[in-house]
Design a protein around this motif. Sequence first.
Motif, mmCIF file in Angstrom:
data_model
loop_
_atom_site.group_PDB
_atom_site.id
_atom_site.type_symbol
_atom_site.label_atom_id
_atom_site.label_comp_id
_atom_site.label_asym_id
_atom_site.label_seq_id
_atom_site.Cartn_x
_atom_site.Cartn_y
_atom_site.Cartn_z
ATOM 1 N N UNK A 265 0.832 -1.203 0.000
ATOM 2 C CA UNK A 265 0.000 0.000 0.000
ATOM 3 C C UNK A 265 0.866 1.252 0.000
ATOM 4 N N UNK A 266 1.936 1.256 0.779
ATOM 5 C CA UNK A 266 2.828 2.416 0.832
ATOM 6 C C UNK A 266 3.484 2.648 -0.531
ATOM 7 N N UNK A 267 3.900 1.561 -1.182
ATOM 8 C CA UNK A 267 4.502 1.681 -2.506
ATOM 9 C C UNK A 267 3.495 2.241 -3.502
ATOM 10 N N UNK A 268 2.278 1.708 -3.471
ATOM 11 C CA UNK A 268 1.234 2.198 -4.364
ATOM 12 C C UNK A 268 0.998 3.693 -4.151
ATOM 13 N N UNK A 269 0.884 4.116 -2.913
ATOM 14 C CA UNK A 269 0.611 5.518 -2.610
ATOM 15 C C UNK A 269 1.733 6.418 -3.107
ATOM 16 N N UNK A 270 2.989 5.972 -2.935
ATOM 17 C CA UNK A 270 4.121 6.761 -3.398
ATOM 18 C C UNK A 270 4.085 6.887 -4.919
ATOM 19 N N UNK A 271 3.841 5.778 -5.595
ATOM 20 C CA UNK A 271 3.779 5.813 -7.053
ATOM 21 C C UNK A 271 2.612 6.660 -7.545
ATOM 22 N N UNK A 272 1.494 6.542 -6.878
ATOM 23 C CA UNK A 272 0.304 7.305 -7.266
ATOM 24 C C UNK A 272 0.569 8.802 -7.170
ATOM 25 N N UNK B 198 20.253 5.224 -4.347
ATOM 26 C CA UNK B 198 19.234 5.613 -3.369
ATOM 27 C C UNK B 198 18.107 6.361 -4.079
ATOM 28 N N UNK B 199 18.463 7.251 -4.998
ATOM 29 C CA UNK B 199 17.457 8.008 -5.743
ATOM 30 C C UNK B 199 16.587 7.074 -6.579
ATOM 31 N N UNK B 200 17.213 6.101 -7.230
ATOM 32 C CA UNK B 200 16.456 5.158 -8.058
ATOM 33 C C UNK B 200 15.452 4.386 -7.212
ATOM 34 N N UNK B 201 15.877 3.936 -6.052
ATOM 35 C CA UNK B 201 14.950 3.218 -5.158
ATOM 36 C C UNK B 201 13.847 4.147 -4.664
ATOM 37 N N UNK B 202 14.214 5.345 -4.277
ATOM 38 C CA UNK B 202 13.230 6.295 -3.755
ATOM 39 C C UNK B 202 12.215 6.746 -4.791
#
Length: 89
Positions: free
Chosen positions: A5-12, A48-52
């Motif tokens: 859910x956290x990943x989805x929210x960040x991508x959204x 780190x930027x790529x992951x973030x």
Amino acid sequence: MALAQALFEQLWNVATPFGESAQEDDYGLTPMERQLLEIIAAGGTDEVAARGLTVSLRTVRRMMASLMERLEATSRFQAGVQATKRGWI
């Protein structure tokens, strides 16, 4: 489940609707470019930027090269100084 859910929210939050260009701010920066500058300014590496940003390392390097060109910078340090002077970060 919480991680997904956290990943989805960040991508959204940083997503661009299909077929549209990313909205730029008053400085001509996309939300992802601004996030990249903030990560790099905080001392983050390309990895780190790529992951973030949930993009590939190659994408981060391409974006950073574009930002450095727009800032007329020959180094990341100089890019940070120029971005700060221009109020980008």
